[in-house]
Motif scaffolding. Structure first.
Motif, mmCIF file in Angstrom:
data_model
loop_
_atom_site.group_PDB
_atom_site.id
_atom_site.type_symbol
_atom_site.label_atom_id
_atom_site.label_comp_id
_atom_site.label_asym_id
_atom_site.label_seq_id
_atom_site.Cartn_x
_atom_site.Cartn_y
_atom_site.Cartn_z
ATOM 1 N N LYS A 94 -72.302 38.760 37.699
ATOM 2 C CA LYS A 94 -71.343 39.274 36.630
ATOM 3 C C LYS A 94 -71.283 39.818 36.207
ATOM 4 O O LYS A 94 -69.751 39.933 35.687
ATOM 5 N N ASN A 95 -71.580 40.558 35.505
ATOM 6 C CA ASN A 95 -71.515 41.994 34.821
ATOM 7 C C ASN A 95 -70.325 42.893 35.400
ATOM 8 O O ASN A 95 -70.130 44.109 34.821
ATOM 9 N N HIS A 96 -71.105 42.708 36.221
ATOM 10 C CA HIS A 96 -70.472 44.196 37.411
ATOM 11 C C HIS A 96 -70.877 45.330 37.030
ATOM 12 O O HIS A 96 -70.834 47.238 37.114
ATOM 13 N N THR A 97 -72.702 45.216 36.235
ATOM 14 C CA THR A 97 -73.155 46.661 36.005
ATOM 15 C C THR A 97 -74.555 46.766 36.610
ATOM 16 O O THR A 97 -75.001 45.455 37.315
ATOM 17 N N PRO A 98 -75.253 47.695 36.726
ATOM 18 C CA PRO A 98 -76.330 47.911 37.328
ATOM 19 C C PRO A 98 -77.277 47.838 36.605
ATOM 20 O O PRO A 98 -78.956 47.038 37.162
ATOM 21 N N TYR B 223 -81.198 49.289 20.085
ATOM 22 C CA TYR B 223 -79.800 49.949 19.676
ATOM 23 C C TYR B 223 -78.470 49.621 20.658
ATOM 24 O O TYR B 223 -77.997 49.133 20.325
ATOM 25 N N ALA B 224 -78.899 50.034 21.878
ATOM 26 C CA ALA B 224 -78.367 50.125 23.473
ATOM 27 C C ALA B 224 -77.608 48.918 23.330
ATOM 28 O O ALA B 224 -76.889 48.790 23.856
ATOM 29 N N ALA B 225 -78.903 47.589 23.231
ATOM 30 C CA ALA B 225 -78.833 46.476 23.662
ATOM 31 C C ALA B 225 -78.405 45.402 22.372
ATOM 32 O O ALA B 225 -77.281 44.858 23.121
ATOM 33 N N GLY B 226 -77.840 45.633 21.826
ATOM 34 C CA GLY B 226 -77.027 45.673 21.066
ATOM 35 C C GLY B 226 -77.759 45.251 19.052
ATOM 36 O O GLY B 226 -76.940 44.399 18.466
ATOM 37 N N TYR B 227 -78.663 45.645 18.960
ATOM 38 C CA TYR B 227 -79.572 45.789 17.492
ATOM 39 C C TYR B 227 -78.517 46.985 16.847
ATOM 40 O O TYR B 227 -78.524 47.567 17.362
ATOM 41 N N GLY C 262 -74.674 45.931 16.613
ATOM 42 C CA GLY C 262 -74.373 44.556 16.998
ATOM 43 C C GLY C 262 -73.217 44.004 18.572
ATOM 44 O O GLY C 262 -72.203 43.152 18.804
ATOM 45 N N ARG C 263 -73.109 45.504 19.320
ATOM 46 C CA ARG C 263 -72.414 45.344 20.725
ATOM 47 C C ARG C 263 -73.579 45.994 21.785
ATOM 48 O O ARG C 263 -74.103 46.461 21.110
ATOM 49 N N TYR C 264 -73.063 45.728 23.437
ATOM 50 C CA TYR C 264 -74.016 46.678 24.181
ATOM 51 C C TYR C 264 -73.316 48.237 23.832
ATOM 52 O O TYR C 264 -72.153 47.879 24.215
ATOM 53 N N MET C 265 -74.026 48.454 24.060
ATOM 54 C CA MET C 265 -73.502 50.291 24.087
ATOM 55 C C MET C 265 -74.289 51.354 24.761
ATOM 56 O O MET C 265 -75.448 52.505 24.549
ATOM 57 N N PRO C 266 -75.099 50.671 26.383
ATOM 58 C CA PRO C 266 -75.611 51.222 27.031
ATOM 59 C C PRO C 266 -75.594 52.931 27.455
ATOM 60 O O PRO C 266 -76.389 54.198 27.562
ATOM 61 N N GLU C 267 -74.428 53.168 27.185
ATOM 62 C CA GLU C 267 -74.378 55.381 26.503
ATOM 63 C C GLU C 267 -75.021 55.569 25.914
ATOM 64 O O GLU C 267 -75.533 56.966 25.799
ATOM 65 N N ILE C 268 -75.735 54.867 24.618
ATOM 66 C CA ILE C 268 -76.623 55.302 23.661
ATOM 67 C C ILE C 268 -78.001 55.673 24.189
ATOM 68 O O ILE C 268 -79.034 55.863 23.528
ATOM 69 N N ALA C 269 -78.391 54.814 24.994
ATOM 70 C CA ALA C 269 -79.584 54.081 25.331
ATOM 71 C C ALA C 269 -80.266 55.310 25.952
ATOM 72 O O ALA C 269 -79.762 56.187 27.042
ATOM 73 N N PRO C 270 -81.324 56.278 25.378
ATOM 74 C CA PRO C 270 -81.671 57.477 26.406
ATOM 75 C C PRO C 270 -82.253 57.452 27.693
ATOM 76 O O PRO C 270 -82.736 58.224 28.400
#
Length: 404
Positions: free
Chosen positions: A203-207, A138-142, A145-153
């Motif tokens: 490209k996205n300037h993220t780790p 779900y953090a990846a977009g499932y 519908g959007r990238y949400m790294p803040e909810i990744a465990p």
């Protein structure tokens, strides 16, 4: 032209005023146990609180437990409620996507125990449990519908710290048995994936580069092997991330990890067949314009077409008659029986699955349901989810006698 038979509903199981759902688990222990009990999850849409329910054969509530808030994933698979082999316990997801937990409820005593972690259905042979972390999906977009790294465990880039985990209630412990890096290390396209990884970080300037993860652990009916999806499944289009999906299998003790199928060209919803050896799902096979229901052996051999169904639904093969396959269509709401020997559609009916004007793409919410057809333990019935008049419920369909 051969007449396509219609399917009939034998029983419907409504939880009054609640949105309810049967977990998807092919060749499932969820559809009723030996005493006819049915295991579902239900939620009050006003309070957004859900619980697990055990129903008897007439739909009467025998047990209610595990009440906690629902998130997007609930509207796809509930709390992944699953029986133990002896039906003494029910396992289910608790906690949240960000801070998940796996719980075990003992029906005789009402005692609940929990461990930090996640699962998508308990193994057919019971404990120890095995699972991935659904919050990564779900953090990846499932679902949203959007990238949400803040909810990744776990942060995506920490690939030694997420993957396939094992949970032991007796020892009160969990541990990673196969990490994302373990899968990446034996992937035949590793160099290409690592190059994409570097490009995305820049490209996205993220780790976090590729949102690689393990997900959808599926079991052979005898629990001798598991199937593990590896890749990214659904991503936020704005990140420019390519589609990545590989199927791996391994033994119950996590040995003999091997690549079974490359699905980067397209494919979805794979699980084991009743023979404990072959897998079933949808794939774009070489030389074919569209995906079809296909089969492959757990070691990657014997890849072949099963039938012409191209719905991309949730297929399974009858445990009573391996010539019969069943699937659904997320787009149209059809539930279909196929003759796999002669590639012929035998029976089909359309059941309500969405609220008109409110359902949206892959998003998981109360406005759309997957039918997720699953055979009962004896193979004589088929259980599906139906969404009608704003609420979902579980229905039991007759399996025609000549399909048994």
């Amino acid at each position: 032209m051969r007449e396509i038979r219609k399917l009939s509903v034998k029983r419907a199981f409504h939880l009054p005023g609640l949105w309810s759902v049967l977990s998807y688990y092919t060749q499932s222990p969820e559809a009723p146990d030996s005493s006819g009990r049915i295991l579902v999850a239900g939620a009050d849409l006003k309070t957004r609180q859900g619980s697990v329910y055990v129903l008897n054969s007439t739909g009467e509530i025998l047990h209610q437990f595990g009440t906690h808030p629902v998130e997007s994933g609930f509207f796809h698979t509930g709390f992944w409620q699953t029986w133990s082999p002896d039906c003494r316990y029910v396992y289910f997801q608790s906690g949240s996507l960000k801070n998940p937990a796996v719980s075990r409820y003992e029906l005789a005593t009402g005692r609940t125990e929990s461990l930090a972690g996640d699962m998508e259905g308990a193994p057919p042979d019971g404990e120890p449990l095995v699972g991935s972390l659904m919050g990564m999906l779900y953090a990846a977009g499932y679902g949203y519908g959007r990238y949400m790294p803040e909810i990744a465990p776990v942060p995506f880039e920490e690939r030694d710290h997420h993957g396939v985990l094992e949970y032991d209630f007796q020892k009160r412990e969990r541990k990673i048995r196969l990490s994302v890096n373990d899968f990446l290390s034996i992937n035949p396209d590793r160099e290409r994936l690592e190059e994409w990884d570097r490009e995305l970080r820049k490209k996205n300037h993220t780790p976090a580069g590729l949102t690689l993860m393990c997900y959808c652990v599926r079991w052979s009916p005898d629990a001798s092997r598991m199937l593990i999806h590896f890749g990214n499944h659904c991503v936020d289009p704005g990140r420019g991330e390519p589609k990545i999906l590989y199927l791996y299998t391994c033994r119950r003790d996590f040995s003999d990890l091997r690549l079974a199928l490359d699905l980067c060209r397209g494919g979805v919803h794979w699980s084991f067949q009743p023979d404990n050896t072959h897998l079933v799902g949808y794939a774009a096979l070489p030389g074919m314009e569209h995906s079809c229901m296909a089969s492959v052996r757990y070691d990657g051999t014997d890849l072949h077409k099963l039938c012409s169904s191209s719905s991309g639904g949730h297929p399974s093969v009858s445990r009573r008659n391996p010539q019969i396959g069943v699937t659904d269509s997320p787009g149209t709401g059809d539930v279909e029986f196929w003759d796999l020997k002669n590639d012929r559609l035998l029976a089909s009916s359309c059941f309500p699955h969405a609220v008109s004007g409110k359902a949206s793409g892959v998003l998981r919410n109360e406005f759309r349901i997957c039918h997720h057809p699953v055979f009962s333990r004896d193979g004589k019935s088929l259980f599906i989810n139906i969404l009608e008049n704003g609420l979902s419920y579980v229905a039991e369909l007759h399996v025609p006698e000549d399909f048994l």
